[in-house]
Design an enzyme around this catalytic site. Structure first.
Site, mmCIF file in Angstrom:
data_model
loop_
_atom_site.group_PDB
_atom_site.id
_atom_site.type_symbol
_atom_site.label_atom_id
_atom_site.label_comp_id
_atom_site.label_asym_id
_atom_site.label_seq_id
_atom_site.Cartn_x
_atom_site.Cartn_y
_atom_site.Cartn_z
ATOM 1 N N HIS A 1 4.830 -12.890 -9.707
ATOM 2 C CA HIS A 1 5.838 -12.705 -8.661
ATOM 3 C C HIS A 1 5.175 -12.491 -7.303
ATOM 4 O O HIS A 1 4.923 -11.339 -6.912
ATOM 5 C CB HIS A 1 6.702 -11.479 -8.973
ATOM 6 N N GLU B 1 6.447 -12.586 -4.453
ATOM 7 C CA GLU B 1 7.322 -11.860 -3.514
ATOM 8 C C GLU B 1 7.181 -10.343 -3.673
ATOM 9 O O GLU B 1 7.626 -9.598 -2.814
ATOM 10 C CB GLU B 1 8.784 -12.302 -3.719
ATOM 11 N N CYS C 1 8.819 -17.209 -12.076
ATOM 12 C CA CYS C 1 9.173 -16.548 -13.332
ATOM 13 C C CYS C 1 10.361 -17.256 -13.996
ATOM 14 O O CYS C 1 10.210 -18.352 -14.495
ATOM 15 C CB CYS C 1 9.441 -15.058 -13.086
#
Lengths: 228, 81
Positions: free
Chosen positions: A195, A197, A87
């Protein structure tokens, strides 16, 4: 243990803890690296997390690319080391010239925070080697400036060199060629707007992010880490 | 010597400008029909210390190439005051 990861923290980064939690759950050792550092600790992999580095003033990533640590990140990349920008980290790597193209405002001028479906278009990449060719991944996006662009000539080279690892199956932001994640020419630096994660645990609704992060960790040599 | 300069940064022609398009679509609601080609950019004002106007212009252009504009998607124009 599967590798040691330096997570770069700029003033305004806000996904570094998510990255640490996800990477450590996958067996990595992580270290935060403050942006004022001029060298990296002994790490195999560098991750630039999401957020709003330096407030994203002027343009996203425009000021972060001049942070002292970026010289060391560049050296790591030039030596063939693995670098991932997520990002805002992707935006920083583009501004730094370590990845091709630039991230524009979303075509709909809306901040978008939702799940998207991605297709793995290059599972030979070290960032998607755990995926099957064409595998669909469900990973969230959370950005205002995620519409990737590069000039047409460069896009041809990028496509010919198979640098597009991830594409949106339904383009949410107007990104050129549906690009969600792209590597540099050498293939060792990767940036993506989604994302991973945030999609690594059963409670997060999808664990597809672990395919990406796990693939990346597979590149690191096995090593024992002392408990700190 | 100090030189005032204005830098106009615009998205390159051909690169979609959703802000400009939105402004363009809003104008008819205020009664302004027939407006087209709206583009939204940014203006940066600065003062630089340089020996000559040419040096000042070169210095600002260098700043634009390295920092103030992103050459992938933006063009710039420098005006000395």
């Amino acid at each position: 243990m599967s590798g040691s990861v330096g997570i770069v923290v700029f003033p305004g980064s806000n996904c570094e803890r998510d990255c640490r939690r996800a990477l450590e759950s996958l067996g990595a050792h992580t270290t935060y690296v403050w942006h004022q550092e001029t060298s990296l600790p002994d790490v195999d992999i560098v991750v630039l997390p999401g957020g709003f580095a330096h407030g994203d003033y002027l343009r996203t990533g425009a000021i972060a690319r001049f942070s002292p640590v970026m010289g060391a990140v560049r050296d790591h990349a030039n030596a063939g080391g693995i670098v991932m920008g997520i990002c805002n980290g992707f935006q920083v790597l583009c501004e730094a010239g370590l990845l091709p193209g630039a991230l524009r405002k979303n075509s709909g001028l809306k901040f978008i925070c939702r799940w998207v479906d991605l297709r793995v278009d290059n599972n030979q990449s070290p960032f998607a080697a755990r995926a099957d060719a064409g595998q669909r991944l469900r990973i969230p996006i959370n950005h205002f400036e995620g519409s990737w662009y590069c000039d047409p000539g460069e896009l041809q080279r990028i496509r010919a060199n198979d640098q597009v690892v991830l594409r949106y199956t339904a383009n949410p932001n107007g990104a050129l060629d549906d690009v969600a994640g792209v590597t540099n020419e050498r293939g060792n630096v990767f940036g993506l707007m989604p994302h991973p994660e945030r999609a690594c645990e059963p409670s997060s609704g999808s664990q597809d992010g672990a395919v990406i992060l796990g693939s990346m960790l597979d590149t690191a040599p096995a090593r024992e880490h002392a408990h700190l | 010597m100090n030189f005032g300069a204005v830098v106009d940064v615009m998205l390159k022609p051909g690169i979609a400008d959703p802000q400009g398009q939105t402004v363009e679509r809003a104008l008819p609601a205020l009664g302004y029909a027939g407006v087209e080609g709206v583009r939204v950019g940014k203006r940066i004002e600065l003062t630089v210390d340089a020996g000559t106007p040419e040096e000042a212009r070169e210095l600002v252009a260098e700043m634009c190439n390295r920092f103030l504009a992103n050459p992938v998607i933006e063009s710039y124009n420098v005006t000395l005051l």
